[in-house]
Design a protein around this motif. Structure first.
Motif, PDB file in Angstrom:
ATOM      1  N   MET A  23       3.947   8.391  15.565  1.00  0.00           N
ATOM      2  CA  MET A  23       3.171   8.902  14.434  1.00  0.00           C
ATOM      3  C   MET A  23       4.071   9.700  13.497  1.00  0.00           C
ATOM      4  O   MET A  23       3.940   9.617  12.271  1.00  0.00           O
ATOM      5  CB  MET A  23       2.002   9.752  14.930  1.00  0.00           C
ATOM      6  CG  MET A  23       0.928   8.969  15.674  1.00  0.00           C
ATOM      7  SD  MET A  23      -0.431  10.001  16.301  1.00  0.00           S
ATOM      8  CE  MET A  23      -1.387  10.238  14.796  1.00  0.00           C
ATOM      9  N   LEU A  24       4.991  10.468  14.051  1.00  0.00           N
ATOM     10  CA  LEU A  24       5.928  11.208  13.207  1.00  0.00           C
ATOM     11  C   LEU A  24       6.833  10.265  12.416  1.00  0.00           C
ATOM     12  O   LEU A  24       7.213  10.567  11.278  1.00  0.00           O
ATOM     13  CB  LEU A  24       6.786  12.142  14.076  1.00  0.00           C
ATOM     14  CG  LEU A  24       6.125  13.437  14.533  1.00  0.00           C
ATOM     15  CD1 LEU A  24       6.940  14.105  15.634  1.00  0.00           C
ATOM     16  CD2 LEU A  24       5.931  14.391  13.363  1.00  0.00           C
ATOM     17  N   ARG A  25       7.152   9.112  12.996  1.00  0.00           N
ATOM     18  CA  ARG A  25       8.006   8.137  12.308  1.00  0.00           C
ATOM     19  C   ARG A  25       7.226   7.269  11.336  1.00  0.00           C
ATOM     20  O   ARG A  25       7.819   6.507  10.572  1.00  0.00           O
ATOM     21  CB  ARG A  25       8.709   7.248  13.341  1.00  0.00           C
ATOM     22  CG  ARG A  25       9.700   7.980  14.232  1.00  0.00           C
ATOM     23  CD  ARG A  25      10.543   6.985  15.025  1.00  0.00           C
ATOM     24  NE  ARG A  25       9.755   6.174  15.937  1.00  0.00           N
ATOM     25  CZ  ARG A  25       9.526   6.466  17.219  1.00  0.00           C
ATOM     26  NH1 ARG A  25      10.037   7.592  17.738  1.00  0.00           N
ATOM     27  NH2 ARG A  25       8.803   5.665  17.990  1.00  0.00           N
ATOM     28  N   GLY A  26       5.894   7.332  11.373  1.00  0.00           N
ATOM     29  CA  GLY A  26       5.082   6.514  10.483  1.00  0.00           C
ATOM     30  C   GLY A  26       4.789   5.139  11.015  1.00  0.00           C
ATOM     31  O   GLY A  26       4.219   4.304  10.308  1.00  0.00           O
ATOM     32  N   GLU A  27       5.130   4.883  12.274  1.00  0.00           N
ATOM     33  CA  GLU A  27       4.849   3.577  12.865  1.00  0.00           C
ATOM     34  C   GLU A  27       3.370   3.457  13.233  1.00  0.00           C
ATOM     35  O   GLU A  27       2.820   2.355  13.262  1.00  0.00           O
ATOM     36  CB  GLU A  27       5.718   3.376  14.112  1.00  0.00           C
ATOM     37  CG  GLU A  27       7.208   3.352  13.793  1.00  0.00           C
ATOM     38  CD  GLU A  27       8.056   3.568  15.038  1.00  0.00           C
ATOM     39  OE1 GLU A  27       7.479   3.601  16.157  1.00  0.00           O
ATOM     40  OE2 GLU A  27       9.279   3.726  14.908  1.00  0.00           O
ATOM     41  N   LEU A  28       2.745   4.577  13.539  1.00  0.00           N
ATOM     42  CA  LEU A  28       1.313   4.643  13.803  1.00  0.00           C
ATOM     43  C   LEU A  28       0.705   5.657  12.846  1.00  0.00           C
ATOM     44  O   LEU A  28       1.169   6.796  12.775  1.00  0.00           O
ATOM     45  CB  LEU A  28       1.035   5.072  15.251  1.00  0.00           C
ATOM     46  CG  LEU A  28       1.571   4.198  16.385  1.00  0.00           C
ATOM     47  CD1 LEU A  28       1.239   4.831  17.729  1.00  0.00           C
ATOM     48  CD2 LEU A  28       0.994   2.792  16.301  1.00  0.00           C
ATOM     49  N   ILE A  29      -0.327   5.256  12.110  1.00  0.00           N
ATOM     50  CA  ILE A  29      -1.027   6.164  11.206  1.00  0.00           C
ATOM     51  C   ILE A  29      -2.362   6.530  11.839  1.00  0.00           C
ATOM     52  O   ILE A  29      -3.087   5.668  12.340  1.00  0.00           O
ATOM     53  CB  ILE A  29      -1.252   5.516   9.826  1.00  0.00           C
ATOM     54  CG1 ILE A  29       0.088   5.231   9.166  1.00  0.00           C
ATOM     55  CG2 ILE A  29      -2.097   6.439   8.934  1.00  0.00           C
ATOM     56  CD1 ILE A  29       0.932   6.453   8.894  1.00  0.00           C
ATOM     57  N   GLY A  30      -2.678   7.816  11.805  1.00  0.00           N
ATOM     58  CA  GLY A  30      -3.856   8.304  12.498  1.00  0.00           C
ATOM     59  C   GLY A  30      -4.963   8.800  11.598  1.00  0.00           C
ATOM     60  O   GLY A  30      -4.782   8.975  10.378  1.00  0.00           O
ATOM     61  N   CYS A  31      -6.115   9.038  12.208  1.00  0.00           N
ATOM     62  CA  CYS A  31      -7.279   9.573  11.498  1.00  0.00           C
ATOM     63  C   CYS A  31      -8.191  10.238  12.524  1.00  0.00           C
ATOM     64  O   CYS A  31      -7.975  10.130  13.736  1.00  0.00           O
ATOM     65  CB  CYS A  31      -8.027   8.475  10.753  1.00  0.00           C
ATOM     66  SG  CYS A  31      -8.623   7.138  11.813  1.00  0.00           S
ATOM     67  N   THR A  32      -9.200  10.919  12.038  1.00  0.00           N
ATOM     68  CA  THR A  32     -10.193  11.568  12.906  1.00  0.00           C
ATOM     69  C   THR A  32     -11.558  10.990  12.578  1.00  0.00           C
ATOM     70  O   THR A  32     -11.972  10.979  11.412  1.00  0.00           O
ATOM     71  CB  THR A  32     -10.193  13.091  12.705  1.00  0.00           C
ATOM     72  OG1 THR A  32      -8.887  13.590  13.012  1.00  0.00           O
ATOM     73  CG2 THR A  32     -11.210  13.753  13.611  1.00  0.00           C
ATOM     74  N   ALA A  33     -12.277  10.508  13.592  1.00  0.00           N
ATOM     75  CA  ALA A  33     -13.560   9.828  13.395  1.00  0.00           C
ATOM     76  C   ALA A  33     -14.684  10.682  13.960  1.00  0.00           C
ATOM     77  O   ALA A  33     -14.859  10.769  15.178  1.00  0.00           O
ATOM     78  CB  ALA A  33     -13.532   8.457  14.070  1.00  0.00           C
ATOM     79  N   MET A  34     -15.419  11.320  13.061  1.00  0.00           N
ATOM     80  CA  MET A  34     -16.541  12.166  13.463  1.00  0.00           C
ATOM     81  C   MET A  34     -17.870  11.610  12.945  1.00  0.00           C
ATOM     82  O   MET A  34     -18.819  11.464  13.698  1.00  0.00           O
ATOM     83  CB  MET A  34     -16.328  13.591  12.956  1.00  0.00           C
ATOM     84  CG  MET A  34     -15.100  14.277  13.546  1.00  0.00           C
ATOM     85  SD  MET A  34     -14.694  15.858  12.769  1.00  0.00           S
ATOM     86  CE  MET A  34     -16.114  16.842  13.215  1.00  0.00           C
ATOM     87  N   SER A  35     -17.953  11.304  11.643  1.00  0.00           N
ATOM     88  CA  SER A  35     -19.220  10.908  11.025  1.00  0.00           C
ATOM     89  C   SER A  35     -19.677   9.536  11.518  1.00  0.00           C
ATOM     90  O   SER A  35     -18.874   8.685  11.876  1.00  0.00           O
ATOM     91  CB  SER A  35     -19.077  10.875   9.501  1.00  0.00           C
ATOM     92  OG  SER A  35     -18.805  12.149   8.994  1.00  0.00           O
ATOM     93  N   GLU A  36     -20.994   9.356  11.504  1.00  0.00           N
ATOM     94  CA  GLU A  36     -21.604   8.090  11.898  1.00  0.00           C
ATOM     95  C   GLU A  36     -22.756   7.776  10.959  1.00  0.00           C
ATOM     96  O   GLU A  36     -23.286   8.674  10.295  1.00  0.00           O
ATOM     97  CB  GLU A  36     -22.139   8.170  13.334  1.00  0.00           C
ATOM     98  CG  GLU A  36     -21.080   8.393  14.379  1.00  0.00           C
ATOM     99  CD  GLU A  36     -21.673   8.459  15.781  1.00  0.00           C
ATOM    100  OE1 GLU A  36     -22.903   8.265  15.910  1.00  0.00           O
ATOM    101  OE2 GLU A  36     -20.911   8.702  16.736  1.00  0.00           O
ATOM    102  N   PRO A  37     -23.190   6.513  10.895  1.00  0.00           N
ATOM    103  CA  PRO A  37     -24.404   6.202  10.142  1.00  0.00           C
ATOM    104  C   PRO A  37     -25.580   6.988  10.709  1.00  0.00           C
ATOM    105  O   PRO A  37     -25.876   6.927  11.902  1.00  0.00           O
ATOM    106  CB  PRO A  37     -24.584   4.693  10.391  1.00  0.00           C
ATOM    107  CG  PRO A  37     -23.228   4.182  10.738  1.00  0.00           C
ATOM    108  CD  PRO A  37     -22.563   5.307  11.465  1.00  0.00           C
ATOM    109  N   GLY A  38     -26.217   7.777   9.871  1.00  0.00           N
ATOM    110  CA  GLY A  38     -27.349   8.574  10.318  1.00  0.00           C
ATOM    111  C   GLY A  38     -26.988   9.896  10.952  1.00  0.00           C
ATOM    112  O   GLY A  38     -27.859  10.656  11.346  1.00  0.00           O
TER     113      GLY A  38
END
Length: 732
Positions: free
Chosen positions: A115-130
Motif C-alpha cells: 500500500m505504501l508503494r501504491g501497488e494496493l490502493i485502499g478504502c474504508t467501507a462503512m455506508s450501506e444502502p439504507g
C-alpha cells in the motif's frame, strides 16, 4: 520527478513536495483532459511511488512519521487542484493508518508495504444502502466458521472502489448485540468470484474519487484479517469520524483558496470601462466576503487539528464546527467567485463548476450540516449554562481550613489500546465537569449499564474520562439555579449520566438542574436507591398499563425478566395494586423470593424465548416485558383481546421477530417505555407514587448495600447474572 527524500522533516516540507508533484506531473495531465477525468487512482499510485502517501505511518514502518496536521495539509493542498483526487488520496492514506496502528503483525506485513508503494490502493467501507449515517444499522453480515469469517452484503458510497484493491469492511457479527456486534475486516476487492463492484451511480464532478459500491458473496476473511473484533468495530469507526470531518474541512479550504486565486487573477487582469473589473466595489466586496469565510475556516480547521492531536474533550465539538462551517460557506464562496468571473467561470477550463459540485458533496461527506449542528448542540449546555462554580452562594464543599474537600470516585479511562480501565480514585470538586448544581452524593446503585461501563464489555460510555452511575441521591451543596437551595435533598435518574456525563458512583456530582427532582417527602436516600432507575422504570410501566385501562380484575399480568431490578419491582407494584402476577424467570430456585414479592404464578422463561406462532392462546390481560426479541413477540402473541404490553428492556435482544396479527386481530397495544428522557412531570408523578405504593420493607429482601470499592469488584458478577435484585452503593 524522482522519488521524494523520505527525510521530510515537517508538515511544511510535505506540502511543498505535494505542490511540486502537482505542478510537475498532475496539472499538465489534467489540463489535457478538458476538465474531465476518471478515477484518480493512477495519480495516487504515483504519489505513493514518490514516497508522499505514508504521512502518519511511523518511520519504522516505511512512512514519514508526521502528525495528523500532515494529513490536513495534504487534503488542503490536493483539493486546491481537484477535490476527487484529494478524497481518493486521503481515503487510501486513512486505510493505511488504521492497518499500521491496529492490524496484527501478519496483516500489517502483508498489506502495508504494497500500500505504501501504491501497488494496493485502499478504502474504508462503512455506508450501506439504507444505512448511511445510521452506522449501527449496517447489514453486512460476518459469520464465524472454522476457516475464518464469511462476509455477505453490500456497501455503498465508498471512495476508490473503481480500481482499489483493499477495503476495510465494517460488518455485523451478531444482530442482537447491535453496535456491540460490529467488527471490521481487511478485504480484497480484486477477486470477482466473491466481490462484485457496483459502479452504476457515478457522482457528477467527483469522478476522481472513484466512488461506488460493492457486493460480497461468501467472501472468506482469515482470522488474521480481522482489524477490529466484535464490540470494538463501532467504537473505532466513531473514533475516526472527528479526523475525517477535519480533513474534509481542509479540502474545503483548498477548494475555496483555488477559486479565490482564479477569481482574483481574472478580475485583476480583465479591464472593463477603463479599469480592472476588481476595482468595482460590489464585486470586490463579494470576493472579500468569500476570502473572510476562507480565512475563518482555516482557523477553525487549525484549531480542530490541535484538539485532535491533543486527544482532548473538545475534539468532537471543534471537528463538527469546522465541518459545519465548511458545509455552510464553501459552496456560496465558490459561487461568488464564479459570479465575479462571469461566463468564463462556467467554462470547463476553469473547472469552477466541478468545485461547486464538490462543495455540495462535502456538505454530506462524513456527516451532513444538520448532523454537525446536532453534534455541536451536545456541548451547548457545558459551554453556556450557568455553573455552580460561578455562583455567589456559600461553598459548602470547602473544608474548614479553606482547602477543597476530597472524595472517592470510580474513574474510567481508556488505555493506549482502547481498553477501558476502571479504578477507585481520589478527586476534588474542581475535577468535576461544569454543571448548574453540585450534589454531595450519599447513595447510588450498580445497574447492568454501570457494569457494562466499568468492565468495558460494551461501548456504552461515550466520552472519557467518565464516572459511571446512572442514578444517585444526595444533598445540594452549591447551586446556580433558584429552584435548588443548599441542603435540599435531590435524586436523579437517566439523562445520560454515567454514559455521556459524569454519574453518581462518586462523592460528588455536577449536573444540570433540569435533571434533578426533589427526594419525595418521607423517603430515605437508601430507600430511593433501593428503588433506583429500575424501580422508577417499573413504575412508568405500571402507570402506562393503568393509563390504558388495565384494572386489577382484568386478568393475569405477565412480567418477564422477573429476577431483574425492573421485573422484581414491577411484580411488587402490580401485586400491591391487586393484580394477579405471573413471573417469567430462568431461575426456578428464586421462586420463593418472587412469591414473596407478590407473584401468583411462576413460568419458565424458555417457554417464551424461542420462535413461536404469530397468535397463541390468550393468556395475559397485560404484560411488562424487560426482555425483547422472541420473548416480547411471544408475549404479544399470547395477550388477550384489547390487552396492553409495556416494553422497557432488551435483555434477550433489540429485535422484534413478530407479526401484525396481535395488533390487527386482537387489538393489542404495545407501549414503549423510556426512562432516560422522560419529562420532569412524569418523573415527579412516578416517584410520588413510589413513595406511596412501595414501602421500604417490601424491598429489603431484594436489596444489597455495598461500599464504593465493593461496587467496582461486583460489576463482573452482575454481568454474569450472579446478583439478584438491587445493589445500593453507600458512597460515604
Amino acid at each position: 520527478m524522482n522519488r521524494i527524500d523520505t527525510d521530510i522533516a515537517d508538515v511544511g516540507a510535505l506540502a511543498e513536495a505535494l505542490r511540486a508533484y502537482i505542478e510537475d506531473e498532475v496539472r499538465p495531465e489534467l489540463a489535457g483532459l478538458n476538465g474531465e477525468h476518471a478515477w484518480s487512482g493512477p495519480w495516487v499510485r504515483r504519489a505513493c511511488e514518490l514516497g508522499l502517501a505514508g504521512i502518519e505511518i511511523p518511520r519504522s514502518m516505511g512512512g514519514l512519521g508526521l502528525p495528523f496536521a500532515g494529513r490536513v495539509a495534504a487534503a488542503r493542498t490536493l483539493a486546491s487542484l481537484d477535490f476527487g483526487f484529494a478524497f481518493s488520496f486521503i481515503n487510501h492514506h486513512s486505510a493505511m493508518v488504521r492497518i499500521a496502528e491496529d492490524a496484527n503483525a501478519q496483516a500489517r506485513a502483508t498489506y502495508l508495504p504494497p500500500m505504501l508503494r501504491g501497488e494496493l490502493i485502499g478504502c474504508t467501507a462503512m455506508s450501506e444502502p439504507g444505512a448511511g449515517s445510521d452506522f449501527s444499522a449496517i447489514r453486512m453480515q460476518a459469520r464465524k466458521t472454522p476457516q475464518g469469517w464469511l462476509l455477505n452484503g453490500e456497501k455503498q458510497w465508498v471512495a476508490n472502489v473503481h480500481g482499489g484493491e483493499i477495503a476495510l469492511v465494517f460488518a455485523q457479527t451478531d444482530e442482537q448485540r447491535g453496535a456491540a456486534g460490529i467488527a471490521c475486516f481487511i478485504v480484497r476487492l480484486d477477486d470477482p468470484a466473491v466481490c462484485t463492484r457496483i459502479l452504476d451511480q457515478p457522482l457528477d464532478g467527483l469522478e476522481g474519487a472513484g466512488v461506488g459500491g460493492f457486493r460480497l458473496h461468501d467472501y472468506l476473511a482469515a482470522e488474521s484479517d480481522m482489524l477490529y473484533a466484535p464490540g470494538d468495530g463501532f467504537r473505532q469507526a466513531m473514533a475516526g469520524v472527528n479526523k475525517a470531518r477535519v480533513h474534509v474541512a481542509a479540502m474545503a479550504c483548498g477548494l475555496m483558496h483555488a477559486a479565490l486565486e482564479q477569481a482574483v487573477r481574472h478580475t485583476a487582469s480583465r479591464v472593463a470601462f477603463g479599469q480592472p473589473v476588481l476595482n468595482q466595489q460590489g464585486l470586490r466586496w463579494s470576493l472579500v466576503d468569500a476570502a473572510t469565510q476562507h480565512d475563518i475556516l482555516i482557523r477553525l480547521t487549525e484549531a480542530a487539528t490541535r484538539h485532535i492531536e491533543a486527544d482532548d474533550d473538545q475534539a468532537m465539538e471543534a471537528a463538527a464546527t469546522a465541518k459545519l462551517h465548511a458545509g455552510e460557506h464553501c459552496l456560496p464562496a465558490i459561487a461568488q467567485c464564479m459570479q465575479a468571473m462571469g461566463a468564463r467561470g462556467l467554462t470547463q477550463a476553469e473547472s469552477l463548476s466541478r468545485k461547486l459540485l464538490a462543495a455540495k458533496a462535502l456538505c454530506l461527506a462524513d456527516g451532513s450540516n444538520e448532523m454537525m449542528r446536532e453534534r455541536i448542540a451536545t456541548t451547548l449546555v457545558q459551554r453556556y449554562m450557568p455553573s455552580f462554580r460561578h455562583s455567589a452562594r456559600t461553598d459548602a464543599a470547602r473544608t474548614k481550613d479553606g482547602g477543597t474537600a476530597e472524595f472517592a470516585a470510580i474513574h474510567l479511562t481508556k488505555d493506549g489500546e482502547g481498553r477501558t480501565r476502571a479504578e477507585l480514585r481520589t478527586l476534588t470538586p474542581d475535577a468535576l465537569p461544569e454543571g448548574e448544581v453540585l450534589v454531595k452524593v450519599s447513595h447510588s446503585t450498580l445497574n447492568y449499564k454501570d457494569a457494562l461501563a466499568i468492565t468495558g464489555s460494551s461501548p456504552v460510555v461515550r466520552s472519557f474520562p467518565m464516572v459511571p452511575g446512572i442514578d444517585f441521591v444526595g444533598t445540594v451543596e452549591r447551586s446556580a439555579d433558584p429552584r435548588y437551595q443548599v441542603g435540599d435533598a435531590v435524586l436523579l435518574n437517566g439523562w445520560g449520566v454515567g454514559e455521556a456525563h459524569w454519574g453518581g458512583l462518586a462523592g460528588y456530582a455536577s449536573v444540570r438542574a433540569d435533571w434533578l427532582i426533589p427526594l419525595p417527602h418521607g423517603m430515605s436516600p437508601a430507600h430511593a436507591m433501593a428503588i433506583g432507575t429500575a424501580g422508577y422504570t417499573a413504575m412508568l410501566c405500571v402507570m402506562a398499563l393503568q393509563a390504558h385501562g388495565v384494572a386489577p380484575g382484568a386478568g393475569p399480568v405477565l412480567v418477564t425478566g422477573a429476577n431483574g431490578g425492573v421485573g422484581s419491582i414491577a411484580i411488587a407494584l402490580l401485586a400491591r395494586a391487586g393484580h394477579l402476577v405471573t413471573a417469567s424467570t430462568g431461575r426456578r430456585e428464586e421462586e420463593p423470593h418472587l412469591r414473596a414479592l407478590g407473584a401468583s404464578a411462576i413460568m419458565d422463561r424458555n417457554l417464551l424465548s424461542n420462535a413461536g406462532k404469530p397468535l397463541q392462546k390468550e393468556n395475559w390481560a397485560a404484560a411488562v416485558d424487560c426482555v425483547g426479541s422472541h420473548t416480547l413477540a411471544n408475549v404479544l402473541a399470547g395477550t388477550r383481546y384489547g390487552g396492553v404490553v409495556a416494553a422497557c428492556g432488551l435483555a434477550q435482544g433489540m429485535d422484534l421477530p413478530a407479526t401484525v396479527a396481535p395488533f390487527i386481530l386482537r387489538g393489542v397495544s404495545l407501549i414503549g417505555i423510556d426512562s432516560v428522557q422522560a419529562p420532569r412531570e412524569r418523573r415527579l408523578q412516578a416517584w410520588q407514587r413510589l413513595a406511596r405504593d412501595l414501602p421500604a420493607d417490601v424491598l429489603d429482601s431484594n436489596t444489597r448495600t455495598v461500599s464504593l470499592p465493593d461496587a467496582l469488584a461486583l460489576a463482573p458478577e452482575l454481568l454474569a447474572g450472579k446478583i439478584r435484585g438491587r445493589v445500593v452503593v453507600q458512597i460515604d
